[in-house]
Design a protein around this motif. Structure first.
Motif, PDB file in Angstrom:
ATOM      1  N   TYR A  31       0.683  -1.081   0.029  1.00 31.89           N
ATOM      2  CA  TYR A  31       0.025   0.004  -0.102  1.00 31.89           C
ATOM      3  C   TYR A  31       0.790   1.357  -0.107  1.00 31.89           C
ATOM      4  O   TYR A  31       1.840   1.246   0.814  1.00 31.89           O
ATOM      5  CB  TYR A  31      -0.997   0.210   1.217  1.00 31.89           C
ATOM      6  CG  TYR A  31      -1.734   1.048   1.346  1.00 31.89           C
ATOM      7  CD1 TYR A  31      -3.037   1.027   0.643  1.00 31.89           C
ATOM      8  CD2 TYR A  31      -1.579   2.291   2.114  1.00 31.89           C
ATOM      9  CE1 TYR A  31      -3.970   2.307   0.779  1.00 31.89           C
ATOM     10  CE2 TYR A  31      -2.461   3.455   2.175  1.00 31.89           C
ATOM     11  CZ  TYR A  31      -3.802   3.453   1.429  1.00 31.89           C
ATOM     12  OH  TYR A  31      -4.531   4.420   1.624  1.00 31.89           O
ATOM     13  N   SER A  32       0.679   2.165  -1.082  1.00 33.35           N
ATOM     14  CA  SER A  32       1.495   3.285  -0.969  1.00 33.35           C
ATOM     15  C   SER A  32       0.687   4.657  -0.302  1.00 33.35           C
ATOM     16  O   SER A  32      -0.445   5.008  -0.764  1.00 33.35           O
ATOM     17  CB  SER A  32       1.423   3.865  -2.643  1.00 33.35           C
ATOM     18  OG  SER A  32       2.160   4.877  -2.713  1.00 33.35           O
ATOM     19  N   ILE A  33       1.335   4.903   0.690  1.00 30.15           N
ATOM     20  CA  ILE A  33       0.605   6.103   1.624  1.00 30.15           C
ATOM     21  C   ILE A  33       0.536   7.340   0.910  1.00 30.15           C
ATOM     22  O   ILE A  33      -0.542   8.191   0.824  1.00 30.15           O
ATOM     23  CB  ILE A  33       1.325   6.405   2.885  1.00 30.15           C
ATOM     24  CG1 ILE A  33       1.223   4.864   3.609  1.00 30.15           C
ATOM     25  CG2 ILE A  33       0.909   7.420   3.703  1.00 30.15           C
ATOM     26  CD1 ILE A  33       1.954   4.813   5.076  1.00 30.15           C
ATOM     27  N   ARG A  34       1.673   7.684   0.168  1.00 34.85           N
ATOM     28  CA  ARG A  34       1.799   8.656  -0.678  1.00 34.85           C
ATOM     29  C   ARG A  34       0.868   8.814  -1.832  1.00 34.85           C
ATOM     30  O   ARG A  34       0.115  10.021  -1.993  1.00 34.85           O
ATOM     31  CB  ARG A  34       3.103   9.048  -1.310  1.00 34.85           C
ATOM     32  CG  ARG A  34       3.493  10.020  -2.274  1.00 34.85           C
ATOM     33  CD  ARG A  34       4.629  10.192  -2.737  1.00 34.85           C
ATOM     34  NE  ARG A  34       6.026  10.210  -1.933  1.00 34.85           N
ATOM     35  CZ  ARG A  34       7.133  10.365  -2.157  1.00 34.85           C
ATOM     36  NH1 ARG A  34       7.437  10.175  -3.564  1.00 34.85           N
ATOM     37  NH2 ARG A  34       8.019  10.013  -1.184  1.00 34.85           N
ATOM     38  N   GLU A  35       0.427   7.769  -2.648  1.00 33.75           N
ATOM     39  CA  GLU A  35      -0.436   7.783  -3.568  1.00 33.75           C
ATOM     40  C   GLU A  35      -1.952   7.681  -3.091  1.00 33.75           C
ATOM     41  O   GLU A  35      -2.819   8.072  -3.987  1.00 33.75           O
ATOM     42  CB  GLU A  35      -0.194   6.769  -4.382  1.00 33.75           C
ATOM     43  CG  GLU A  35       1.285   6.817  -5.387  1.00 33.75           C
ATOM     44  CD  GLU A  35       1.584   5.699  -6.180  1.00 33.75           C
ATOM     45  OE1 GLU A  35       0.818   5.001  -6.680  1.00 33.75           O
ATOM     46  OE2 GLU A  35       2.527   6.016  -6.885  1.00 33.75           O
ATOM     47  N   ASN A  36      -2.104   7.066  -2.116  1.00 31.25           N
ATOM     48  CA  ASN A  36      -3.678   6.469  -1.789  1.00 31.25           C
ATOM     49  C   ASN A  36      -4.024   6.995  -0.605  1.00 31.25           C
ATOM     50  O   ASN A  36      -5.286   6.897  -0.316  1.00 31.25           O
ATOM     51  CB  ASN A  36      -3.376   4.902  -1.829  1.00 31.25           C
ATOM     52  CG  ASN A  36      -3.173   4.328  -3.039  1.00 31.25           C
ATOM     53  OD1 ASN A  36      -3.355   4.776  -4.280  1.00 31.25           O
ATOM     54  ND2 ASN A  36      -2.680   3.342  -3.002  1.00 31.25           N
ATOM     55  N   ALA A  37      -3.250   7.514   0.373  1.00 33.51           N
ATOM     56  CA  ALA A  37      -3.801   7.661   1.940  1.00 33.51           C
ATOM     57  C   ALA A  37      -4.642   8.903   1.630  1.00 33.51           C
ATOM     58  O   ALA A  37      -5.966   8.765   2.478  1.00 33.51           O
ATOM     59  CB  ALA A  37      -2.712   7.922   2.762  1.00 33.51           C
ATOM     60  N   VAL A  38      -4.316  10.089   1.036  1.00 32.12           N
ATOM     61  CA  VAL A  38      -5.228  11.217   1.161  1.00 32.12           C
ATOM     62  C   VAL A  38      -6.799  10.981   0.634  1.00 32.12           C
ATOM     63  O   VAL A  38      -7.757  11.175   1.150  1.00 32.12           O
ATOM     64  CB  VAL A  38      -4.572  12.175   0.466  1.00 32.12           C
ATOM     65  CG1 VAL A  38      -5.561  13.579   0.450  1.00 32.12           C
ATOM     66  CG2 VAL A  38      -3.390  12.661   1.159  1.00 32.12           C
ATOM     67  N   GLY A  39      -6.661  10.204  -0.584  1.00 29.60           N
ATOM     68  CA  GLY A  39      -7.814   9.940  -1.380  1.00 29.60           C
ATOM     69  C   GLY A  39      -8.590   8.975  -0.370  1.00 29.60           C
ATOM     70  O   GLY A  39     -10.094   9.067  -0.223  1.00 29.60           O
ATOM     71  N   ASP A  40      -8.068   7.989  -0.183  1.00 30.84           N
ATOM     72  CA  ASP A  40      -8.783   6.915   0.853  1.00 30.84           C
ATOM     73  C   ASP A  40      -9.619   7.659   2.082  1.00 30.84           C
ATOM     74  O   ASP A  40     -10.399   7.182   2.663  1.00 30.84           O
ATOM     75  CB  ASP A  40      -7.965   5.709   1.281  1.00 30.84           C
ATOM     76  CG  ASP A  40      -7.811   4.986  -0.099  1.00 30.84           C
ATOM     77  OD1 ASP A  40      -8.464   5.013  -0.921  1.00 30.84           O
ATOM     78  OD2 ASP A  40      -6.818   4.010   0.189  1.00 30.84           O
ATOM     79  N   PHE A  41      -8.525   8.638   2.655  1.00 29.74           N
ATOM     80  CA  PHE A  41      -9.333   9.162   3.922  1.00 29.74           C
ATOM     81  C   PHE A  41     -10.402  10.001   3.583  1.00 29.74           C
ATOM     82  O   PHE A  41     -11.595  10.037   4.406  1.00 29.74           O
ATOM     83  CB  PHE A  41      -8.044   9.920   4.494  1.00 29.74           C
ATOM     84  CG  PHE A  41      -8.321  10.609   5.848  1.00 29.74           C
ATOM     85  CD1 PHE A  41      -8.478  10.030   6.950  1.00 29.74           C
ATOM     86  CD2 PHE A  41      -8.788  11.869   5.878  1.00 29.74           C
ATOM     87  CE1 PHE A  41      -9.025  10.689   8.156  1.00 29.74           C
ATOM     88  CE2 PHE A  41      -8.987  12.513   6.949  1.00 29.74           C
ATOM     89  CZ  PHE A  41      -9.073  11.949   8.353  1.00 29.74           C
TER      90      PHE A  41
END
Length: 723
Positions: A31-41
């Motif tokens: 899981y890529s925090i940089r690419e996915n975290a903001v959108g998922d949150f």
């Protein structure tokens, strides 16, 4: 110590199996925090906010207290996070599944079973607490049984079962379910107490009863409903219009719930105007409880129907998002994931779940990339259940009903399918209308069974009545098209290409043979009968002529004083010389008849009788070299009846000098023909061709056509033109 060879092979195999059954282990470590975290949150917060009003509103559809809708929006989502393969669907409550659950809970726990006499005013009341407890038990029993069905279907790789639910059927069914939802919520909109009905025509009875009670409408509750409905519709349309400009949709449902709760609390709407409110919402989570297995026998049919419908909705949404974003979902693993979500959730007083279209669209449109968004939404629901759920006790139920109505907008739009299907496919339109009508009139469970049965009947009907056509070649191409549809397609002289649009099997084998005779103009039964009659006539004629010849031989033998030798053949008798030096066959009128009978001409050499032969030759186009090519491109399998039919075709047409060839057979069909001992000395594999064009070229080569110039328009036939 190094691993042995078999151990080295076993470890990757176990790992592969583990990753297959627990998909989260394959993607979460990467899981890529940089690419996915903001959108998922952001997506998780948006979906979590939607879970709150929808969970409470849809619980009313299931005839359960609103807090159980919040439980259903929490535990199953976490289970799907571990076992699911779709990255964008939002698991939880859904209107169609909720109304199916509500139909069962109201049927097995009706108001009449919990009525008691109120000692204060002498009126009959309902023990709401006991009724809710009973309905929760019923809902949990249905849920765990539904989950078991889904897990078992997934383990036996039965995910393809949903293919029997065509898109028109599913859309017609969900549209009818939306009508059920609408009717069930009208009592909250108008603030009236209506009777409950179950079984066929229950929706009609509910509407009649509701209309009779409209004079008792609670005006205050109707006003609250209309105001909330107007606000929700206007803001949702604004969200749709400015979706690209807004970072996230305006959470109007949550705003309306909060505003309605505050107004209801301070204005005392329940005490002053008798507006029905949600009531007590307990804080905290319920302890796990084992569902009542004694109820399984009463809900097994409903559980199976819910399992199929829930999976159909889930997999259709999952595949839609997977196709859009370029990844794959495992249909069988989705069954297992949905089944585990239901089975585990049932222990925590949850009811059946599936994917929600509205929440899934929000999860995808707000930037959600993985099911981490589902975990975030579950945290929002958990906080609500633990801390702030009790604050919504004064929320009017009418507001929840309006939220339900607004979220049914997508299903209401499916009424437009009628016009689209009318133009595109009348049979699919008929499936849609029958599904909708039967579901409305006969309820969700029986309506689904009738819809599937009717859909299968249409499939059988279309299989039994396929389209049969004669194919012709498009000049200077290898294309062979229906001559009745395409003017440029022309039949090749002496060759008939016959095609069926469906698989040849026991349901249509006889129709196939009849269509072949009709299209080719060859009535096999009639031609064979004519042939038999011709042979019989020829035998009688031969016998008669032989007798005449013998009598003539005896008579002529007497003139020479010799008796004909008994062992002399008729031909020898004909060739004997008379005393005057002439041959026996050359004297008298009868001699000519004998010679005529034994000097066959070109027309009578085929079958022995001139009339039968001429009829046969006329039927096959005036040539004994007529050929028929059977295009089997649409045939995906052959059963014993189909093999027998093909054998009969080769035999019967061969008896009238019509050669049969097979073209475009699939490999599996050829293998099945081999196993059925179809090929023999008379029917060899030389009769098989990869394409229709190859078959045509092969036939022309075998005929060694003297007028090769006639076939110059046929593509790539150098060996024809050289002859």
């Amino acid at each position: 110590m190094p691993l042995r060879k078999e151990n080295r092979c076993t470890v990757p195999r176990v790992k592969q199996t583990l990753l297959k059954w627990i998909p989260v282990l394959s993607w979460l470590p990467r899981y890529s925090i940089r690419e996915n975290a903001v959108g998922d949150f952001i997506s998780g917060i948006s979906v979590g906010i939607m879970h709150l009003p929808q969970g409470m509103a849809y619980a009313l559809l299931a005839s359960l207290p609103p807090v159980f809708g919040l439980y259903t929006s929490l535990f199953p989502v976490l289970v799907y996070f571990i076992f699911g393969t779709s990255r964008h669907v939002s698991i939880g409550t859904f209107a169609v599944i909720s109304i199916m659950i509500g139909g069962v809970t109201e049927k097995l726990a009706p108001d009449g079973d919990f009525e008691f006499l109120n000692g204060t005013n002498g009126t009959g009341d309902v023990d709401i607490e006991a009724q809710d407890a009973s309905r929760v038990q019923i809902a949990c029993a249905i849920t765990i049984l539904t989950g078991i069905f889904q897990i078992l279907l997934g383990l036996v790789r039965f995910g393809f079962v949903v293919t029997y639910l065509s898109e028109p059927l599913v859309r017609g069914y969900t549209t009818a379910a939306a009508c059920h939802v609408t009717i069930s919520q009208l009592k909250y909109i108008f603030g009236v107490k209506s009777r409950r009905f179950s079984g066929p025509l229950s929706q009609v009875y509910i509407m009649v009863d509701l209309c009779s009670r409209l004079p008792k409408t609670n005006v205050a509750e109707l006003a609250v409903s209309l105001v909330a409905l107007c606000v929700l519709v206007v803001v949702k349309e604004l969200n749709a219009c400015y979706s690209k400009k807004l970072p996230m949709p305006i959470p109007i449902e949550l705003v309306v719930i909060i505003a309605a709760t505050v107004i209801s609390y301070f204005a005392g709407l329940n005490a002053r105007y008798g507006i029905d409110v949600v009531g007590e919402i307990p804080s905290g989570l319920q302890a796990p409880r084992v569902p009542d297995v004694n109820l399984f026998s009463e809900v097994v049919g409903d559980a199976f129907a819910i399992a199929i419908v829930g999976y159909a909705i889930n997999i259709s949404l999952s595949k839609t998002f997977a196709l859009k974003h370029g990844y794959k979902v495992d249909s069988n693993q989705e069954l297992v994931a949905l089944g585990l979500s239901n089975s585990i959730g049932a222990f925590f007083q949850c009811y059946c779940v599936t994917s929600s279209l509205s929440r899934s669209l929000i999860q995808e449109s707000t930037g959600g990339k993985t099911q981490v968004a589902g975990v975030v939404s579950s945290i929002i629901v958990l906080i609500t259940v633990l801390k702030i759920g009790s604050l919504f006790e004064n929320l009017p139920k009418a507001v929840l009903s309006t939220i339900v109505y607004v979220n049914l907008k997508g299903m209401y739009k499916q009424f437009l399918d009628v016009g689209v299907l009318w133009k595109k496919n009348k049979v699919d339109l008929l499936v849609w209308l029958v599904t909708f009508t039967s579901t409305i009139l006969f309820n969700l469970d029986l309506g689904l069974a009738m819809s599937v049965a009717f859909s299968l009947l249409t499939l059988i009907f279309r299989t039994q009545l396929p389209r049969y056509s004669i194919l012709g070649q498009v000049r200077n191409t290898e294309l062979y098209l229906d001559v009745d549809t395409y003017e440029e397609a022309k039949e090749i002289p002496g060759i008939t290409v016959f095609c069926s649009s469906a698989t040849i099997c026991y349901t249509n084998a006889e129709l196939y043979l009849e269509a072949l005779q009709e299209k080719s103009g060859l009535d096999i039964g009639k031609l064979l009968t004519e042939k038999k009659r011709g042979v019989d006539r020829q035998k009688r004629r031969e016998k008669k002529e032989k007798k005449k010849a013998e009598e003539e031989a005896k008579k002529q033998g007497g003139l020479t004083g010799e008796a004909p030798h008994p062992d002399l053949s008729l031909k020898e008798l004909e060739n004997r010389q008379w005393p005057d030096g002439t041959e026996a066959g050359g004297r008298g009128s009868n001699n000519g008849e004998v010679n005529q009978a034994y000097e066959p001409d070109a027309e009578t050499s085929c079958h022995g009788d001139e009339n039968a032969t001429r009829a046969c030759c006329d039927a096959v186009g005036g040539t004994g070299n007529h050929s028929i090519i059977l295009d089997l491109s649409a045939t995906s399998f052959v059963d014993t009846v189909a093999v027998k039919t093909l054998k009969n075709i080769f035999r019967d047409f061969g008896e009238i000098d019509v050669a049969i060839y097979l073209a475009r057979c699939q490999v599996c069909v050829v293998e099945q023909l081999e196993r059925a001992d179809f090929f023999s000395e008379s029917v060899t594999k030389n009769r098989l061709f990869a394409t229709v064009h190859d078959a045509v070229l092969g036939i022309l080569k075998r005929q060694e056509a003297p007028d090769a110039d006639t076939y110059d328009y046929i593509l790539d036939v150098p060996y024809i033109t050289k002859m």
